[in-house]
Design an enzyme around this catalytic site. Structure first.
Site, PDB file in Angstrom:
ATOM      1  N   LEU A 141     -12.347  21.834  16.738  1.00 33.61           N
ATOM      2  CA  LEU A 141     -12.575  22.903  17.701  1.00 33.61           C
ATOM      3  C   LEU A 141     -14.064  23.201  17.707  1.00 33.61           C
ATOM      4  CD1 LEU A 141      -9.695  25.461  16.919  1.00 33.61           C
ATOM      5  CD2 LEU A 141      -9.825  23.882  18.856  1.00 33.61           C
ATOM      6  N   ASP A 142     -14.594  23.594  18.855  1.00 31.92           N
ATOM      7  CA  ASP A 142     -15.997  23.977  18.927  1.00 31.92           C
ATOM      8  C   ASP A 142     -16.263  25.183  18.034  1.00 31.92           C
ATOM      9  OD1 ASP A 142     -16.305  22.010  20.840  1.00 31.92           O
ATOM     10  OD2 ASP A 142     -16.058  23.399  22.523  1.00 31.92           O
ATOM     11  N   LYS A 143     -17.492  25.348  17.644  1.00 33.16           N
ATOM     12  CA  LYS A 143     -17.885  26.450  16.766  1.00 33.16           C
ATOM     13  C   LYS A 143     -17.360  27.792  17.265  1.00 33.16           C
ATOM     14  CE  LYS A 143     -21.983  29.083  15.395  1.00 33.16           C
ATOM     15  NZ  LYS A 143     -23.452  29.236  15.582  1.00 33.16           N
ATOM     16  N   THR A 145     -14.970  28.393  19.518  1.00 33.62           N
ATOM     17  CA  THR A 145     -13.576  28.413  19.964  1.00 33.62           C
ATOM     18  C   THR A 145     -12.710  28.749  18.761  1.00 33.62           C
ATOM     19  OG1 THR A 145     -13.943  26.788  21.719  1.00 33.62           O
ATOM     20  CG2 THR A 145     -11.686  27.065  20.942  1.00 33.62           C
ATOM     21  N   ARG A 242     -13.876  23.308  28.710  1.00 32.18           N
ATOM     22  CA  ARG A 242     -15.089  23.963  29.198  1.00 32.18           C
ATOM     23  C   ARG A 242     -15.738  23.159  30.328  1.00 32.18           C
ATOM     24  NH1 ARG A 242     -18.378  24.496  23.793  1.00 32.18           N
ATOM     25  NH2 ARG A 242     -19.855  25.618  25.135  1.00 32.18           N
TER      26      ARG A 242
END
Length: 327
Positions: A141-143, A145, A242
């Site tokens: 997961l992105d930082k 998110t 995104r």
């Protein structure tokens, strides 16, 4: 800087590239590097034009030969760190965590510590993947998110979960706040994703090349200028939700990389206080990995996990709901 045959690149300046600055030329030619990486390497003496060191602003002439030594990054290592984790499920084979906003998954330049991998190395004596940097990570997961991630605790489980991911049998459902109103209350977004040709820190929908990506969405709540959506991933590309949402003109609220929070100014004056309040509450992209389904790698049992969005997401929703007209 000493040239290394494994890191040395040589280019010939074409006629249509004449007059370009050296750093602009190398940024276009070295698509795997960022402009800042290239500029740092040039400053360290990593670029020569016809055998002579030249600065970033040097203007090139057609036919010149440019030699460039790639920047060497320090090795990234991972050390155990006592970082608390919100564990949703754990047995001998897998761990499911609710990743908080701000936690980076893997150590990388700029984030050498304080990551999920560091936390896992402290919690477990050994983890699968061949090296400490893998640490059983199956997906990312992105930082900024939040939400659910599964981690493998054995080599057998890692291989099985990777197979499930490749076969698209791991289910991942997200919640997102997106700008504008979708033309339809549910739909499927497609478009191959790859590195942005001009902005290397971003991904983009590409007309040629890239990897196929499929995102399904449905609208859960409509606030006029913003909608709360449920989003299902069919593929799992970097920044997929995104990028797809932004590409189709409905960027995720609070997304500083792909978003367009200047839209607040275009909201109807009657809705602008709610839009401003929502944007103030959204200090990061309003994207949360809410549901995770998978088959247990050892028993074959279907498992399903759900975690609600964190406080910042709920605060933004509260602003919107409080401002919505009563039915």
């Amino acid at each position: 800087m000493t040239p290394d045959p494994d890191t040395q690149r040589t280019f010939r300046v074409d006629n249509d590239e004449a007059g370009q600055r050296l750093d602009h030329f190398l940024t276009a030619r070295c698509e795997d590097l960022t402009r800042s990486q290239i500029q740092r390497s040039i400053s360290a003496g990593g670029a020569q034009v016809d055998g002579n060191d030249r600065p970033s602003r040097y203007k090139l002439v057609a036919g010149q030969q440019v030699s460039f030594t790639l920047p060497v990054s320090p090795p990234v290592t991972a050390e155990p760190e006592d970082i608390p984790l919100n564990v949703v499920y754990q047995d001998d084979e897998i761990l499911v965590v609710d990743k908080p906003v701000g936690l980076v998954v893997h150590p990388a330049p700029g984030h050498y510590s304080g990551t999920l991998v560091n936390a896992l190395l402290h919690r477990f004596k050994s983890l699968p993947g061949g090296d400490a940097m893998r640490a059983g990570i199956v997906h990312r997961l992105d930082k900024d998110t939040s939400g659910l991630m599964v981690v493998a605790l054995t080599e057998t489980s890692l291989r099985d979960l990777q197979d499930q991911l490749q076969q698209r049998s791991i289910g991942r459902m997200y919640e997102a706040l997106s700008w504008g109103q979708w033309d339809q209350d549910e739909g499927t977004l497609t478009g191959a994703l790859g590195r942005h040709p001009g902005l290397r820190q971003r991904m983009a929908v590409l007309e040629t090349g890239g990897k196929s990506a499929v995102t399904h969405y449905s609208v859960l709540e409509d606030f006029g200028f913003v909608q709360r959506c449920e989003v299902k991933l069919e593929t799992g590309r970097t920044h997929q939700i995104r990028v797809h949402f932004a590409h189709f003109n409905h960027p995720v609220v609070g997304d500083g990389l792909y978003g367009d929070d200047a839209r607040v100014k275009g909201v109807h004056p009657l809705d602008r206080p709610a839009a401003l309040g929502m944007a103030a509450a959204a200090s990061r992209q309003m994207l949360h990995a809410r549901d995770l389904t998978l088959r247990h790698p050892a028993t074959g049992e279907p498992l399903s996990f759900t975690v609600p969005p964190p406080d910042d997401f709920n605060r933004a929703l509260t602003v919107l709901r409080d401002a919505a007209p009563s039915a």
